[in-house]
Design an enzyme around this catalytic site. Sequence first.
Site, PDB file in Angstrom:
ATOM      1  N   CYS A  18      11.496 -19.145 -52.217  1.00 15.92           N
ATOM      2  CA  CYS A  18      10.044 -19.602 -52.040  1.00 15.92           C
ATOM      3  C   CYS A  18       9.382 -18.540 -50.918  1.00 15.92           C
ATOM      4  CB  CYS A  18      10.200 -20.954 -51.459  1.00 15.92           C
ATOM      5  SG  CYS A  18      10.617 -21.041 -50.027  1.00 15.92           S
TER       6      CYS A  18
ATOM      7  N   HIS B 273      17.869 -33.060 -40.863  1.00 17.62           N
ATOM      8  CA  HIS B 273      17.499 -31.795 -41.319  1.00 17.62           C
ATOM      9  C   HIS B 273      16.759 -31.275 -40.284  1.00 17.62           C
ATOM     10  CE1 HIS B 273      15.556 -28.631 -43.556  1.00 17.62           C
ATOM     11  NE2 HIS B 273      16.599 -28.865 -44.606  1.00 17.62           N
TER      12      HIS B 273
ATOM     13  N   GLU C 104      14.477 -28.896 -40.090  1.00 20.92           N
ATOM     14  CA  GLU C 104      13.094 -29.150 -40.199  1.00 20.92           C
ATOM     15  C   GLU C 104      12.423 -30.163 -39.636  1.00 20.92           C
ATOM     16  OE1 GLU C 104      10.962 -28.398 -44.129  1.00 20.92           O
ATOM     17  OE2 GLU C 104       9.554 -29.787 -43.298  1.00 20.92           O
TER      18      GLU C 104
HETATM   19 FE1  F3S Z   1       9.611 -22.588 -48.726  1.00 14.76          FE
HETATM   20 FE2  F3S Z   1       8.026 -22.914 -46.720  1.00 14.76          FE
HETATM   21 FE3  F3S Z   1       7.541 -24.375 -48.877  1.00 14.76          FE
HETATM   22  S1  F3S Z   1       9.986 -22.342 -46.705  1.00 14.76           S
HETATM   23  S2  F3S Z   1       9.797 -24.388 -49.527  1.00 14.76           S
HETATM   24  S3  F3S Z   1       7.337 -22.112 -48.837  1.00 14.76           S
HETATM   25  S4  F3S Z   1       7.259 -25.012 -46.624  1.00 14.76           S
END
Ligand code: F3S
Length: 284
Positions: free
Chosen positions: A14, A127, A129
């Site tokens: 991503c 996690h 995050e």
């Molecule tokens: Fe990737 Fe950021 Fe979304 S790390 S999954 S683009 S929150």
Amino acid sequence: MSKEVVLSENAGFCFGANRGYNAVKDAISEGIPIYTYGPILNNSFIVKGFEEKGVRVINDLSELDSLPKGKIIIRSHGVSKAEYERLTDSDFEIFDATCPFVKRIHRIVEKESLGGREIIVVGNPRHPEVCGIVGWSVKGATVIENSEEADRFSFDPDKSYCVVSQTTFNRNKFQELVELFEKRSYNILVMNTICDATGVRQTEAEELSKRAEVMIVIGDRQSSNSKKLYEICKSNCEQTYFIQELSDIVGRLPKVSGLVGITAGASTPKYIIEEVQSYVRNDV
Ligand code: F3S
């Protein structure tokens, strides 16, 4: 009917993962010690590859006192406010690769907690995050992962609440939990902070797995968004395989006459996706 292989359009890295990956890749040539605070991505192949090029993973901030000075890269998951301040106050150069979508959650949590709201984070409490997000609230936060926990949570009618989500949480499950909260609390501000990249990937996985005879989800076992893709695919397609690399699937796939769908988590490198795709196309 002949076999058809379809790779999900948004499989793999991503935006945030790409940014973190490139930050480390670019830093390697700088000729100074390079560190990442925690593994840069939830993918052991990538971490190992960087380690071979001299990048070291810092797991605890107490290590800062004894390490040669250099550059520390904060990964896309982000860190708590206390960790952020400890890092930026140190003598190390800091590159903050926290994904902007995660940064946005930090800002919401800080602002709403300062404004008096209690913070609820929907996500996995273990996690990194989520640990980072909790650490931006000025008075702690409650993490809720499933409907049992949501049912057990007792709302105080005199308090107001703000609900945010881990970026990689399953959208349908988030909606279910929010409905449970809304039945029981009048003063609740819901911020759907699920990242688009995750949403798009999940929708594609859902559609593809409904049509597929066999589904392959490629991702690291530690990667939360990959595990969620697996859950979605498995609920639609009984023959869903969760693999980390090509060797996990060689010789295991049944003879397929219909559609084989492939998707991959946000921290899965392109070369692994290509290897798996080529194997399924040519050798199964
Ligand atoms: Fe990737 Fe950021 Fe979304 S790390 S999954 S683009 S929150």
